[in-house]
Design an enzyme around this catalytic site. Sequence first.
Site, PDB file in Angstrom:
ATOM      1  N   ASP A 142      36.816  34.525  29.829  1.00  0.00           N
ATOM      2  CA  ASP A 142      36.590  35.235  31.067  1.00  0.00           C
ATOM      3  C   ASP A 142      38.024  35.676  31.459  1.00  0.00           C
ATOM      4  O   ASP A 142      39.164  35.250  31.056  1.00  0.00           O
ATOM      5  CB  ASP A 142      36.004  34.379  32.058  1.00  0.00           C
ATOM      6  CG  ASP A 142      35.275  35.134  33.066  1.00  0.00           C
ATOM      7  OD1 ASP A 142      35.466  36.113  33.322  1.00  0.00           O
ATOM      8  OD2 ASP A 142      34.158  34.722  33.807  1.00  0.00           O
TER       9      ASP A 142
ATOM     10  N   HIS B 153      36.129  32.639  40.355  1.00  0.00           N
ATOM     11  CA  HIS B 153      37.317  33.508  40.470  1.00  0.00           C
ATOM     12  C   HIS B 153      38.083  32.953  41.689  1.00  0.00           C
ATOM     13  O   HIS B 153      39.344  33.362  41.476  1.00  0.00           O
ATOM     14  CB  HIS B 153      36.665  34.831  41.287  1.00  0.00           C
ATOM     15  CG  HIS B 153      35.614  35.574  40.408  1.00  0.00           C
ATOM     16  ND1 HIS B 153      34.295  35.158  40.072  1.00  0.00           N
ATOM     17  CD2 HIS B 153      35.726  36.600  39.441  1.00  0.00           C
ATOM     18  CE1 HIS B 153      33.537  35.965  39.284  1.00  0.00           C
ATOM     19  NE2 HIS B 153      34.423  36.864  39.017  1.00  0.00           N
TER      20      HIS B 153
END
Length: 336
Positions: A250, A182
């Site tokens: 993702d 992230h």
Amino acid sequence: MAARAVIFGCLGTTLSDAERDFFRASEPWGFILFARNIVSPEQVRALTDTLRETVGRDAPVLIDQEGGRVARMRAPHWREWAPALVECDRQPDVTARRKVMHLRSRIIASELRRVGVDVNCAPVLDLAGATTHAVLKNRCYGSDPAEVAKIGRAVAEGLMQGGVLPILKHIPGQGRAPLDSHAALPKVEADAEELRADFAPFRALSDLPMAMTAHVIYPAHDPERPATLSPEVNHFIREVVGFDGLLMTDDLSMHALSGPFGARASAALDAGCDVVLHCNGSMDEMEVVATATPALTGRALARAKAALARRSEPETADLDTMIGEYEALTRSVADA
């Protein structure tokens, strides 16, 4: 217009007029919900109905409802769960772990279907190890590839029995990654032979309908590009891991990726992903991604249709009985 090869998020608990118009025009294949979109069962059901109305079809609606820290639907309206690794570690053997994780997945599926969510981003097949970043580690099911595959199968079967499609993640295996994707781009410095164990759970579950790529560089297969953007790694996923279901990225918004959003989307699709995922609901970013993302065609369209064909009505089951079984299993361990 055919569905576009993208899954989008939205900003709030209801759709704005601008979002309705955008989704109607851009025709995303599906949608994904986050905590920002969730207040109550009635509100979530109304939102999922509205999302599908914008595209005029029974589009898939996804969520990350693993249990533990990664759970978008929380108390007081939905059950709280221990992190998966904690849940598994407190059981005495793999048989008990499979049972408890199957039950909780079946209960989660029941909660999801009631509010119109029919795809869950689970099971997590990454292996917990010495270098696994804390943001991922307690979401894993263990460190033994064979056991993780068995527990992952139990999770997937629990979801599907409840009428919810599972998504394998993060293919081909993110457990060795020392960084949080992230926030940064991890690199896994392991040779091809070492990586075989990481890939084994995905190979064992390669018959499942959907998988999500890892934003991780594997120099043994591609020294420059993360799996999401790598033709070499995507070829490996198809030919060696043996996964021929719908391959989605993702989130394109994660900081592991860089560059313009249109370029990210195009690179992922060119590398072999079937569908791109954009989660944060930013209209400016979504407009760029939509422009760069074509309609689903060819093999990608066939995989998308095959995945949705595996959606089904929940098997008949008594939810109170399942909850009672789950609580008895967890209670017996706590009392031991």
